[in-house]
Design an enzyme around this catalytic site. Sequence first.
Site, PDB file in Angstrom:
ATOM      1  N   HIS A  60       3.382  -1.163  -2.731  1.00  0.00           N
ATOM      2  CA  HIS A  60       4.353  -2.239  -2.536  1.00  0.00           C
ATOM      3  C   HIS A  60       5.592  -1.672  -1.844  1.00  0.00           C
ATOM      4  CE1 HIS A  60       2.493  -4.590  -6.006  1.00  0.00           C
ATOM      5  NE2 HIS A  60       2.122  -3.354  -6.310  1.00  0.00           N
ATOM      6  N   THR A  62       9.822  -2.459  -2.207  1.00  0.00           N
ATOM      7  CA  THR A  62      10.671  -3.125  -3.193  1.00  0.00           C
ATOM      8  C   THR A  62      11.379  -4.359  -2.633  1.00  0.00           C
ATOM      9  OG1 THR A  62      12.547  -1.716  -2.619  1.00  0.00           O
ATOM     10  CG2 THR A  62      11.100  -0.955  -4.410  1.00  0.00           C
ATOM     11  N   GLU A 127       5.550   1.220  -6.261  1.00  0.00           N
ATOM     12  CA  GLU A 127       6.617   0.610  -5.464  1.00  0.00           C
ATOM     13  C   GLU A 127       7.266   1.690  -4.594  1.00  0.00           C
ATOM     14  OE1 GLU A 127       7.791  -2.435  -5.105  1.00  0.00           O
ATOM     15  OE2 GLU A 127       6.988  -3.591  -6.801  1.00  0.00           O
ATOM     16  N   HIS A 165      -0.165  -4.535  -1.276  1.00  0.00           N
ATOM     17  CA  HIS A 165      -0.034  -5.793  -2.027  1.00  0.00           C
ATOM     18  C   HIS A 165      -0.442  -6.978  -1.151  1.00  0.00           C
ATOM     19  CE1 HIS A 165       2.705  -8.217  -5.007  1.00  0.00           C
ATOM     20  NE2 HIS A 165       1.422  -8.445  -5.200  1.00  0.00           N
ATOM     21  N   ASP A 175       3.861  -7.102   1.559  1.00  0.00           N
ATOM     22  CA  ASP A 175       4.213  -5.695   1.426  1.00  0.00           C
ATOM     23  C   ASP A 175       2.969  -4.812   1.405  1.00  0.00           C
ATOM     24  OD1 ASP A 175       3.988  -7.192  -1.030  1.00  0.00           O
ATOM     25  OD2 ASP A 175       4.662  -5.458  -2.150  1.00  0.00           O
TER      26      ASP A 175
END
Length: 259
Positions: A60, A62, A127, A165, A175
């Site tokens: 991912h 953020t 992340e 993601h 993302d």
Amino acid sequence: MKHQAATVARPPRLAVVALFLLLLAGCATTPAVAPQRSALAHWTPSPNFNVRKAQLIVLHHTSIGDATAALRVLSTRNSEGPVSAHYLVEADGRIDQLVDDNARAWHAGASRWAGMTDINSSSIGIEIDNDGNSPFTQPQIQALVNLLADITSRLGIPREAVVGHGDIAPGRKNDPSVQFPWATLARYGFGLWPDAVLIPAPPSFDSLAAMRLVGYDVSDPRNAIIAFHRHYRAMESDALDATDAAILYSLQRKLMAPR
């Protein structure tokens, strides 16, 4: 004068036992988890099982672009409810672990990949500190590569089982953005990637079927194609062409090759 020793009353034995049990209860940090067994069945245990484990790594960004703020969101409630990830890779290469690898982090949401629908239960979420528009830093990509090597080695996750993601939630998430260097990760052996020299796909080649084989949910073809383009061609387009077919033909051959 001779002093007589004072007589100390002893509490009844049952009271002592009760007090001891209360103290034990107060010291316990987590309640015991009872076995989940049906009262209708006779318990005849088999040794042929193992615990559920992660099969996929989901990357991912953020969207915040500030690691401190991202850590706060990943550790508390926010406007969309509680969210978490197993790891956060900061811009300078620092790696924070927020959730144990064996626990279920809340990072994937409604998503699907290769027939899996409960991605939170079958994945590790990472992340990466990035606002979604800027290039990712060299220190954080190197840190990510090191982290992927560690996770795949310890947990036995296939090195090609690294996705974004946006791949598992086409149309809902984008993302880690078109800025993410998937080709760089592939040079280190992570993620499924096509051959450097592409072979044209045969005339009867079905690109959508190949995308499904790769893992994409193609029930919404347009968004699936956009997600595929974001990952493999660093662009966002909803029309497949001959280059896409060649890429998918290469990926399909890799997946179907004997192991």
